[in-house]
Design an enzyme around this catalytic site. Structure first.
Site, PDB file in Angstrom:
ATOM      1  N   ILE A   1       0.995  -1.011   0.148  1.00 52.51           N
ATOM      2  CA  ILE A   1      -0.007  -0.121  -0.004  1.00 52.51           C
ATOM      3  C   ILE A   1       0.794   1.042   0.054  1.00 52.51           C
ATOM      4  O   ILE A   1       1.647   1.387   0.905  1.00 52.51           O
ATOM      5  CB  ILE A   1      -1.021  -0.004   1.347  1.00 52.51           C
ATOM      6  CG1 ILE A   1      -1.877  -1.118   1.342  1.00 52.51           C
ATOM      7  CG2 ILE A   1      -1.929   1.345   1.390  1.00 52.51           C
ATOM      8  CD1 ILE A   1      -2.646  -1.377   0.222  1.00 52.51           C
ATOM      9  N   LYS A   2       0.746   2.155  -0.989  1.00 53.06           N
ATOM     10  CA  LYS A   2       1.584   3.250  -1.138  1.00 53.06           C
ATOM     11  C   LYS A   2       0.640   4.288  -0.411  1.00 53.06           C
ATOM     12  O   LYS A   2      -0.735   4.609  -0.684  1.00 53.06           O
ATOM     13  CB  LYS A   2       1.530   3.532  -2.554  1.00 53.06           C
ATOM     14  CG  LYS A   2       2.815   4.335  -3.091  1.00 53.06           C
ATOM     15  CD  LYS A   2       2.942   4.463  -4.396  1.00 53.06           C
ATOM     16  CE  LYS A   2       4.169   5.257  -4.966  1.00 53.06           C
ATOM     17  NZ  LYS A   2       4.167   5.361  -6.479  1.00 53.06           N
TER      18      LYS A   2
END
Length: 214
Positions: free
Chosen positions: A82-83
């Site tokens: 997850i960015k």
């Protein structure tokens, strides 16, 4: 230094994956929008091509919403990372993700202090933006060196992804600076294949061979 490709274009990923150099992929909302396709479907297709971390960015700005938004993304494949943007809310989300065993990539990092905060919040990766710093007259590769030194001094295991790679020299600089990873656009990876002396050498070999077999 490992190499990721920075794109959401499936054909580009397939082509470069065949070279045997890819260790992962990074995407962002702009890259996904450029493809004009369903976000989750694109991420699912990428995970089927590349065995390695696949960064998928949340678009929510509040930590609680980021945590909720990410659940559908991490359900796609265990390799989804997850960015998260480098903000106070982003760090809160990183802490929550870390507690859940979800890997994160903190993006839009422009200072060593930001990289330190992200690591302490539990980030798996941080992404200093080399090219954008160069745009404002700062040396992006020097930031990478600073982050590496700080992480080494304090035994921090967060991996550094040199991002915003604009040209082949940025890639060389990232490798020399000691970045763990560089995430590179398709165009720059293609340019990295090329050198005029290589082409000249191949042409000469072929001419010499043709002369031999006549």
């Amino acid at each position: 230094m490992k190499l990721f490709i920075d794109t959401a274009n499936i054909e580009e990923i397939k082509e470069v994956a065949q070279w045997g150099i890819l260790s992962g992929v990074t995407t962002n909302p702009s890259l996904i929008a450029k493809e004009g396709r369903d976000f989750k479907q694109v991420i699912a297709e990428i995970t089927a091509i590349v065995e390695g971390p696949i960064s998928a960015e949340v678009v929510s700005l509040q930590a609680e919403e980021m945590l909720k938004e990410a659940q559908d993304l991490v359900a796609i494949h265990p390799n989804v990372v997850i960015k998260v943007p480098m903000t106070a809310e982003g760090l809160k989300a990183v802490k929550g993700f870390s507690e859940q065993g979800i890997k994160t990539n903190v993006t839009l990092v422009f200072s060593a202090n930001q990289a330190l905060l992200a690591a302490r919040a539990g980030a798996s990766f941080v992404s200093p933006f080399v090219g954008r710093l160069d745009d404002i007259g700062q040396e992006g590769s020097e930031l990478v060196r600073q982050i590496i030194e700080i992480y080494d001094i304090h035994g921090i295991e967060t991996e550094i992804i040199a991002a915003s790679i604009r040209h082949t020299q940025h890639l060389t600089d990232a490798a020399l600076a000691g970045a763990h990873i560089a995430t590179v656009p398709y165009k720059v990876l293609k340019q990295s294949l090329l050198h005029p002396l290589t082409d000249q050498g191949i042409e000469k070999f072929l001419k010499d061979w043709e002369g031999l077999v006549k």
